[in-house]
Design an enzyme around this catalytic site. Sequence first.
Site, PDB file in Angstrom:
ATOM      1  CB  ALA A  80      -0.927  -0.004   1.201  1.00  0.00           C
ATOM      2  CG  ASN A 125       0.870  -6.196   7.230  1.00  0.00           C
ATOM      3  OD1 ASN A 125       1.543  -7.116   7.674  1.00  0.00           O
ATOM      4  ND2 ASN A 125      -0.438  -6.114   7.417  1.00  0.00           N
ATOM      5  CG  HIS A 154       0.052   4.406   3.931  1.00  0.00           C
ATOM      6  ND1 HIS A 154      -0.173   3.908   5.190  1.00  0.00           N
ATOM      7  CD2 HIS A 154      -0.711   3.669   3.101  1.00  0.00           C
ATOM      8  CE1 HIS A 154      -1.026   2.904   5.121  1.00  0.00           C
ATOM      9  NE2 HIS A 154      -1.378   2.738   3.862  1.00  0.00           N
TER      10      HIS A 154
HETATM   11  N1  NAI Z   1       1.938  -5.096   2.917  1.00  0.00           N
HETATM   12  C1  NAI Z   1       0.943  -4.237   2.722  1.00  0.00           C
HETATM   13  O1  NAI Z   1       1.165  -3.096   2.308  1.00  0.00           O
HETATM   14  C2  NAI Z   1      -0.458  -4.653   2.976  1.00  0.00           C
HETATM   15  C3  NAI Z   1      -0.769  -5.859   3.569  1.00  0.00           C
HETATM   16  N2  NAI Z   1      -2.064  -6.245   3.759  1.00  0.00           N
HETATM   17  C4  NAI Z   1      -2.327  -7.543   4.360  1.00  0.00           C
HETATM   18  O2  NAI Z   1      -2.671  -8.460   3.320  1.00  0.00           O
HETATM   19  C5  NAI Z   1      -3.470  -9.505   3.857  1.00  0.00           C
HETATM   20  C6  NAI Z   1      -4.677  -9.765   2.956  1.00  0.00           C
HETATM   21  O3  NAI Z   1      -5.519  -8.633   2.930  1.00  0.00           O
HETATM   22  P1  NAI Z   1      -7.069  -8.780   2.511  1.00  0.00           P
HETATM   23  O4  NAI Z   1      -7.201  -9.676   1.368  1.00  0.00           O
HETATM   24  O5  NAI Z   1      -7.614  -7.407   2.415  1.00  0.00           O
HETATM   25  O6  NAI Z   1      -7.669  -9.496   3.816  1.00  0.00           O
HETATM   26  P2  NAI Z   1      -9.046 -10.292   3.914  1.00  0.00           P
HETATM   27  O7  NAI Z   1      -9.327 -10.378   5.371  1.00  0.00           O
HETATM   28  O8  NAI Z   1     -10.073  -9.727   3.008  1.00  0.00           O
HETATM   29  O9  NAI Z   1      -8.681 -11.745   3.358  1.00  0.00           O
HETATM   30  C7  NAI Z   1      -7.806 -12.613   4.014  1.00  0.00           C
HETATM   31  C8  NAI Z   1      -8.213 -14.044   3.699  1.00  0.00           C
HETATM   32  O10 NAI Z   1      -7.219 -14.902   4.222  1.00  0.00           O
HETATM   33  C9  NAI Z   1      -7.831 -15.937   4.944  1.00  0.00           C
HETATM   34  N3  NAI Z   1      -6.920 -16.350   6.024  1.00  0.00           N
HETATM   35  C10 NAI Z   1      -6.591 -15.673   7.137  1.00  0.00           C
HETATM   36  N4  NAI Z   1      -5.738 -16.392   7.889  1.00  0.00           N
HETATM   37  C11 NAI Z   1      -5.527 -17.549   7.222  1.00  0.00           C
HETATM   38  C12 NAI Z   1      -4.744 -18.695   7.482  1.00  0.00           C
HETATM   39  N5  NAI Z   1      -4.038 -18.826   8.616  1.00  0.00           N
HETATM   40  N6  NAI Z   1      -4.717 -19.681   6.558  1.00  0.00           N
HETATM   41  C13 NAI Z   1      -5.461 -19.581   5.434  1.00  0.00           C
HETATM   42  N7  NAI Z   1      -6.243 -18.531   5.135  1.00  0.00           N
HETATM   43  C14 NAI Z   1      -6.270 -17.516   6.028  1.00  0.00           C
HETATM   44  C15 NAI Z   1      -9.142 -15.383   5.460  1.00  0.00           C
HETATM   45  O11 NAI Z   1     -10.094 -16.414   5.682  1.00  0.00           O
HETATM   46  C16 NAI Z   1      -9.548 -14.448   4.337  1.00  0.00           C
HETATM   47  O12 NAI Z   1     -10.358 -15.083   3.370  1.00  0.00           O
HETATM   48  C17 NAI Z   1      -3.835  -9.060   5.294  1.00  0.00           C
HETATM   49  O13 NAI Z   1      -2.957  -9.700   6.220  1.00  0.00           O
HETATM   50  C18 NAI Z   1      -3.541  -7.574   5.273  1.00  0.00           C
HETATM   51  O14 NAI Z   1      -3.269  -7.054   6.542  1.00  0.00           O
HETATM   52  C19 NAI Z   1      -3.091  -5.454   3.331  1.00  0.00           C
HETATM   53  C20 NAI Z   1      -2.830  -4.241   2.763  1.00  0.00           C
HETATM   54  C21 NAI Z   1      -1.510  -3.714   2.564  1.00  0.00           C
HETATM   55  O1  OAA Z   2      -3.725  -1.149   2.903  1.00  0.00           O
HETATM   56  C1  OAA Z   2      -3.203  -0.262   3.599  1.00  0.00           C
HETATM   57  O2  OAA Z   2      -3.374   0.949   3.393  1.00  0.00           O
HETATM   58  C2  OAA Z   2      -2.242  -0.613   4.682  1.00  0.00           C
HETATM   59  C3  OAA Z   2      -2.515  -1.848   5.383  1.00  0.00           C
HETATM   60  O3  OAA Z   2      -3.641  -2.274   5.565  1.00  0.00           O
HETATM   61  C4  OAA Z   2      -1.357  -2.581   5.900  1.00  0.00           C
HETATM   62  O4  OAA Z   2      -0.234  -2.115   5.676  1.00  0.00           O
HETATM   63  O5  OAA Z   2      -1.551  -3.626   6.548  1.00  0.00           O
END
Ligand code: NAI
Ligand code: OAA
Length: 252
Positions: free
Chosen positions: A119, A175, A203
């Site tokens: 992000a 994250n 951000h």
């Molecule tokens: N690095 C970055 O900049 C960012 C990281 N993220 C992270 O990316 C990840 C995914 O985000 P979204 O898709 O929006 O979340 P979401 O909550 O919509 O989807 C996550 C999916 O993973 C599944 N899940 C959770 N734990 C699990 C496990 N132990 N084993 C198998 N499946 C599992 C859930 O059931 C759900 O379907 C989150 O951890 C979020 O915090 C999100 C945005 C930015």
């Molecule tokens: O998607 C974003 O803006 C940031 C976020 O959730 C993350 O870093 O976990």
Amino acid sequence: MRRIGLLGCGNVGEIIARKHEGVNIIALYDAVYDKAKAVQDACGAQAYESFDEFLAQDLEIVVEAASVSAVQAHAEAILLAGKDMIILSVGALTDDPFRDHLKACAVEKGKKIYIPSGAITGLDNLKVCQIAEVSKVLLRTTKNPRSLGIEIDKPMLLFKGTARDCIRQYPKNINVAIAIELASEHEVEVELWADPGTDRNTHELIVEGEFGEITIKVSNRPSPENPATSYLAALSILSLLRNLDNPIQIGT
Ligand SMILES: NC(=O)C1=CN([C@@H]2O[C@H](COP(=O)(O)OP(=O)(O)OC[C@H]3O[C@@H](n4cnc5c(N)ncnc54)[C@H](O)[C@@H]3O)[C@@H](O)[C@H]2O)C=CC1
Ligand SMILES: O=C([O-])CC(=O)C(=O)O
């Protein structure tokens, strides 16, 4: 075409399943089996109820878009099974012994761990902080309270402190701070604000060092299915996949 497995079929996983190009998604796994089944039609991949069965498929890369705990539970097995891994829930890598162990697993198997920009932007040249003198790395993040699962009626500073402490309290929201810490190899100060007046996940990254000052402000649209996650995060994985085999590497 590269053969991909998707670990996590929620908001980001579903966008990747629908919009990927240049790679072949063949296997899906989610702790909630129905979520994996729900994206089958979007990409023609097979959903697996058992993680071991998912991992036994002929995958080259596993894309994690699940949770910090999913990385903690499965990353070692994925790397030792000889797959590259893209980790979006990079907060899992704040644990130094765990990160070192995953690195050792990757080296042992000749595999790579990719951390997408997620992000934020600017991780490329932030790596100069590994070799330059740096006096400050600050991330100021502002989200609507609904993204943070709270209700308030005026802007509020929810957290001020280190990235490592912040990700422990907000594993689904910050994250990005850990990606910045890994890229810069410098401690990141974080301010996390909730503002009911904003419809963006913003951000602001401020860096000061011997090279001068860097200010980056990213005003992200939240994903339609998960307001905590910026849509840019899903796009960043899609572009990483698209450029994996590009012989010209752009950016540091
Ligand atoms: N690095 C970055 O900049 C960012 C990281 N993220 C992270 O990316 C990840 C995914 O985000 P979204 O898709 O929006 O979340 P979401 O909550 O919509 O989807 C996550 C999916 O993973 C599944 N899940 C959770 N734990 C699990 C496990 N132990 N084993 C198998 N499946 C599992 C859930 O059931 C759900 O379907 C989150 O951890 C979020 O915090 C999100 C945005 C930015
Ligand atoms: O998607 C974003 O803006 C940031 C976020 O959730 C993350 O870093 O976990």
